[in-house]
Every structure is written in structure tokens, then in C-alpha cells.
Design an enzyme around this catalytic site. Structure first.
Site, PDB file in Angstrom:
ATOM      1  N   LEU A 201       0.812  -1.214   0.000  1.00  0.00           N
ATOM      2  CA  LEU A 201       0.000   0.000   0.000  1.00  0.00           C
ATOM      3  C   LEU A 201       0.846   1.266   0.000  1.00  0.00           C
ATOM      4  O   LEU A 201       1.750   1.432   0.815  1.00  0.00           O
ATOM      5  CB  LEU A 201      -0.923  -0.002   1.233  1.00  0.00           C
ATOM      6  CG  LEU A 201      -1.784   1.255   1.408  1.00  0.00           C
ATOM      7  CD1 LEU A 201      -2.775   1.396   0.261  1.00  0.00           C
ATOM      8  CD2 LEU A 201      -2.509   1.215   2.749  1.00  0.00           C
ATOM      9  N   ASP A 202       0.521   2.152  -0.937  1.00  0.00           N
ATOM     10  CA  ASP A 202       1.178   3.462  -1.007  1.00  0.00           C
ATOM     11  C   ASP A 202       2.701   3.376  -1.058  1.00  0.00           C
ATOM     12  O   ASP A 202       3.399   4.211  -0.492  1.00  0.00           O
ATOM     13  CB  ASP A 202       0.766   4.332   0.201  1.00  0.00           C
ATOM     14  CG  ASP A 202      -0.711   4.693   0.149  1.00  0.00           C
ATOM     15  OD1 ASP A 202      -1.317   4.919   1.215  1.00  0.00           O
ATOM     16  OD2 ASP A 202      -1.273   4.737  -0.962  1.00  0.00           O
ATOM     17  N   ALA A 203       3.206   2.347  -1.741  1.00  0.00           N
ATOM     18  CA  ALA A 203       4.662   2.200  -1.768  1.00  0.00           C
ATOM     19  C   ALA A 203       5.234   1.997  -3.157  1.00  0.00           C
ATOM     20  O   ALA A 203       6.429   1.801  -3.304  1.00  0.00           O
ATOM     21  CB  ALA A 203       5.086   1.030  -0.871  1.00  0.00           C
TER      22      ALA A 203
END
Lengths: 314, 313
Positions: free
Chosen positions: B256-258
């Protein structure tokens, strides 16, 4: 002249210089007043009336009352004739208003009359912030007196920093730290007579005990855009994360590492063309600017703690 | 006309328009992106190829990292298709790609080739979706929008629904719940797209979905990654007392969000800001940051680099 003598005589010299240039043309001095109290109707009226009644001319006012709290913050700049409104009367007039409004904070400062802020600067191996600070101070852009430099890293006598400090009579104290030996007692003694401290890439964590014992403000520069990349080597962390922006953060030091109220943040763009070296170089540029901006704002009484983790910066 | 018909005829219309105006200017603009193991002579060979066909190079970006022998380039050139037909262009570059063992060799002629087909996923928040649609309508987003998919309903009298109806773009409401991500249905709906845009889509796409879809997905995160991952980054930022807030557009990966970051933007905040203005400033940034990322992507400026980064020419 060295150290304290230089400071006292510097203050006198400045006052005399002002007096000699001011006697016939401009007896006006520049005053700053910062105020924080429970909000009510009439504070600005009262403050401004006080200044006007003494012939003071207000140049600048910042007032801030948060939406959700009845707290009043203001910062005023004004010019006044010290023959008409002597410094000690200035002080007591504002004290009276402070009492009247039950102020949590009421500080008045006349930069050309009052003693400069006395600071100590702590550094480790990295020079860039320290050197930049010293250079700005020499150029008269950092309105402080530097009591001493404290470092846990040695510097030999033929280095730029040591020669600079010797030329200006500023003591350099080498206090190597080790596990379990932070040298905090000695530091406390050395910084006793300061108004605030500056950590210019000082890589040791100051204990809660030290913070309590010192009791005054400590400004730190973190070489990353907090809360990203707390702790060590943020440039490398940023580089590996593939970010397109890097930054620096100056903040007050609290017990929690890299988490105190933020004063200033700055960024710069990075891209695939940057390697770790250029990341670090851009970061160092930012740290210098960000730290000196924070110190400048602080000395101009623009920075007020706000709630428990924030600042008002007028 | 709706959907696919509109797209094909739009493409034809554009080519025809160019052709008719071509008596004065027969030149088309081409973009070539190349990634291969680095050796001496790549730029010479690429530029010779273009020159030999009468192509005129306008712009070249070359990047070889310090520590890896990988060559990345992006060239823009104008060419006369009567002298260098589109399919010959394609095979010429293919030959070069084979010659250099290229990992990536993409040529694109925006005025001749089909536009990229995208689907946009959104949730309740409208601002990025509406901004995208307006830019698309103003012809600043050179894509065809296959459909909008949302896990949040919108009534027929809302701006978005009326807009989509006017333009013949289907809106699919696929409400999600715990254990019910509707990913199978989404996969079917987006099968015929070139990439996806998550315009504040608040569901996490599973690794299975990412693998099955297989193509790029661009997301906008309303915070300056890696700060404030996850939910409500504006509130997190507000409570942290930061002086700068930002937005990040990035490729979606399982974590997530990476995923690799494409673009980041910031704006100053101060004590004068409350949570509302934090959110407002953040929304402005998200719109700009997402559309900039999509624009760069469509112009073939974004190339994945190492495992977590991008080259953005």
C-alpha cells in the site's frame, strides 16, 4: 576583547551608535511585543491604545485566534521615542496589560537596546550548518551572541572552524561522547548562561533529564522532511524510497526524537539524475537555509508554541 | 456516437484532419523510448536511423545511471510518413531493439496511433475525477475513457453522471464490502484498457487483481509519501504540525502506497490553516499531481527504474 567583555561592549556600542545617530534626527527605536492570553473582546484595542498613548507608531500587527480555542496570539512591531517612553516603563506598561488579560505570555523586546540573545551551538562531525551559522553571524545576519561551540567531535587547530572561533574569541569545547557518557552535566554547566541552544547537526540525543534541567528552548535541524525519515541517514532513506522531493525541518527539541513542534520546512526537487551524493548536497543546502531561517524567526519573536505539537510562526 | 465507435472515428478524424492540412506540413511527431544494456554507439545508431529516413530530432533525453550499465533514452522527432511509413517506423526501431537486446523499445505517433484507453476508478470524493473529466473534455488529457467505476453511487442528477451521459461514458457502480471487492467484475470491465487511474479510489486492489490486470495503474495519494501512508493523511499532517503538505502520484504495487513514485507536489501550510483548509489545499495538489503524472505517462516520459523508482524525462 573576548567573550563576555565583547558582548557587553558590543551592546553598549550599538546603543551609543544609535544614540549618536539618533540625537538630532531619529530618536525612535524599534520594539516588538508578543502576547498570548485567553481571548476576549478588546485586547487589540487595549494594546494599541497603550502604544499610541506613549507616542508609539505601530508598523505591523499579526493577530491569530484559532477557530476552536479561545486563545489570543499577537505580535506587534512599533517605533517609539525612548525619551518619551523609557525602556523600563515600556516593560511595566506591558506587564500591566499582561496581568489585566491574565496573559500566558507577554514579551517585549527592543533589539537595539536589549542584550542580544546568547546561544551555544552544538555540532558533531558535519560542518556545514555550523560554518554557515558562523558566517551569517559574522556578517551581522544572526542577531545573537555566541557563548561557545560544543562538539563531540574534535577539530584540530588548523581547521577553518577553529581558526574562525579563535579570531572571534569564541570558546570551542570538545566533549567526546560514548555509550552511557553523554557529557550532559558538563554541557549544562557550559550552557548555563544561554537563552537558547542550537543543534547544528548534533548527532547525540539529549536526554529528558537534560531538557528539563536546561529548561529553555533548543532548536534542531533535521535533514529530512519530518515526519518522513526520522532517525538516521534520511538522505539515504529518501534516495531508496525514490521520492521526487527532499526536505529539511527545523523544530524544537522534545524528549521524543525528531518529533518536537516544527518551526520551518523547506523542499527541493530530486529526480533520477540525482545520486546519493547530490541528494546529500541538496539536503545540506536546505539544512543551512532552514536552520538559519528558524533561528531568525525565533530571534524576531515570530515563533510561538501552539497546542502541544505545533507552532504559530508570524 | 458512443464508446468504441466514437474512439475509432475520433482517431480517423484526427488522422484525416492532419492529412488534409498536410499539403503545407506533412510531418508527424514521433516519440521513441529505449531501454537496453549500455554500450558505445546507441545514440549514434538511433539518431542515424531517424536521420536516414529524413526524420528531424527535436528533443533527446539520455540517462545512464552511475552505477549500472543501463541505457535509457527518449527522443522526439518529426518525420514525413510518405517517406517513413508508420509500419516501417515500427520495424526499423524493432530491428534496433533486437540489435541492442533492448528491454524496452516503444515508438508512438500520437496523431496516428490509437489513443490510450483508460478506466478511472473513484470512490466518494469527486474532485480528482471531475478534474480529470474536465481536462479530458478540454482535450488536455490525450486518452479515451472507457468507463468510470466507483464503489460509491451517484444519482442521475449529479454533475458527474450528467457529464458522463453527455459524452457516452458508462458509469459502473460496484459497491464494495468486507470480503467483497468486486475485483472479478472490475477486471472484466477494464479488460480493454491500456492503463488504469485511481482517482481517490479508496479500496486496496489485491495482488491477484494486479497480476491478472498486468498493466500499469496510477494512483494519487493525498500526502507526501512516505509520510502519512494509509488513511486520512490530511488529518495526520494537521496533527503533526507540519509546515508543508503534499500529494504523490505513483504506480500501484501490492504494498500500500509504496509503488514507484511518478510525481510529488507541495504547498505551504501554517497556523492559519485548519483541517478544512489543509484538505482544500491537499485536493488542489492531488488534482495537479495526478493529471501531471498521467500527462507524463501518456507522453512516454515515465520509465520504471530499479525496483522502487522512476526515470521521468
Amino acid at each position: 576583547m573576548v567573550g563576555a567583555q565583547a558582548r557587553a561592549s558590543s551592546s553598549l556600542r550599538r546603543t551609543l551608535a544609535r544614540a549618536f545617530s539618533s540625537s538630532s534626527i531619529s530618536p525612535f527605536f524599534h520594539g516588538i511585543h508578543v502576547f498570548q492570553c485567553p481571548d476576549s473582546v478588546g485586547i487589540v484595542a487595549r494594546l494599541s491604545e497603550c502604544i499610541a498613548s506613549r507616542g508609539g507608531n505601530i508598523h505591523c500587527v499579526d493577530v491569530f485566534v484559532p477557530e476552536d480555542k479561545q486563545i489570543f496570539y499577537s505580535r506587534s512591531e512599533f517605533a517609539f521615542d525612548s525619551t518619551r517612553w523609557p525602556r523600563d516603563v515600556l516593560e511595566s506598561d506591558f506587564q500591566k496589560i499582561g496581568k489585566h488579560f491574565n496573559a500566558e505570555r507577554s514579551i517585549v523586546r527592543v533589539p537595539d537596546l536589549d542584550p542580544r540573545y546568547k546561544i551555544a551551538v552544538l555540532a558533531s562531525k558535519q560542518d556545514h550548518c555550523l560554518v554557515d551559522l558562523l558566517y551569517r553571524w559574522q556578517e551581522g545576519r544572526l542577531p545573537v551572541d555566541i557563548n561557545c561551540i560544543i562538539s563531540n567531535h574534535p577539530r584540530t587547530s588548523n581547521t577553518h572552524v577553529i581558526r574562525f572561533l579563535e579570531r572571534h574569541g569564541i570558546p570551542y569545547h570538545y566533549l567526546p561522547t560514548a555509550l552511557g557518557n553523554k557529557r550532559e552535566q558538563e554541557m549544562l554547566e557550559l550552557v548555563e548562561d544561554t537563552d537558547f541552544l542550537v543543534l547544528a547537526r548534533y548527532m547525540q540525543i539529549l536526554s529528558g533529564g537534560f531538557l528539563q534541567a536546561y529548561g529553555k528552548d533548543i532548536i534542531n535541524i533535521h535533514h529530512g522532511l519530518l515526519p518522513s525519515f526520522k532517525g538516521g541517514n534520511p538522505s539515504r532513506q529518501a534516495f531508496e524510497a525514490g521520492v521526487k522531493l527532499i526536505g529539511a525541518t527545523s523544530h524544537f527539541v522534545t524528549e521524543e526524537l525528531d518529533a518536537g513542534p516544527i518551526i520551518e520546512q523547506m523542499v527541493e526537487r530530486v529526480s533520477h539524475k540525482d545520486n546519493l551524493t547530490s541528494f546529500v548536497m541538496k539536503s545540506e543546502n536546505l539544512e543551512k537555509q532552514c536552520l538559519s531561517q528558524a533561528i531568525k524567526s525565533y530571534c524576531e519573536l515570530r515563533v510561538l508554541p501552539y497546542e502541544n505539537r505545533k507552532t504559530v510562526v508570524f
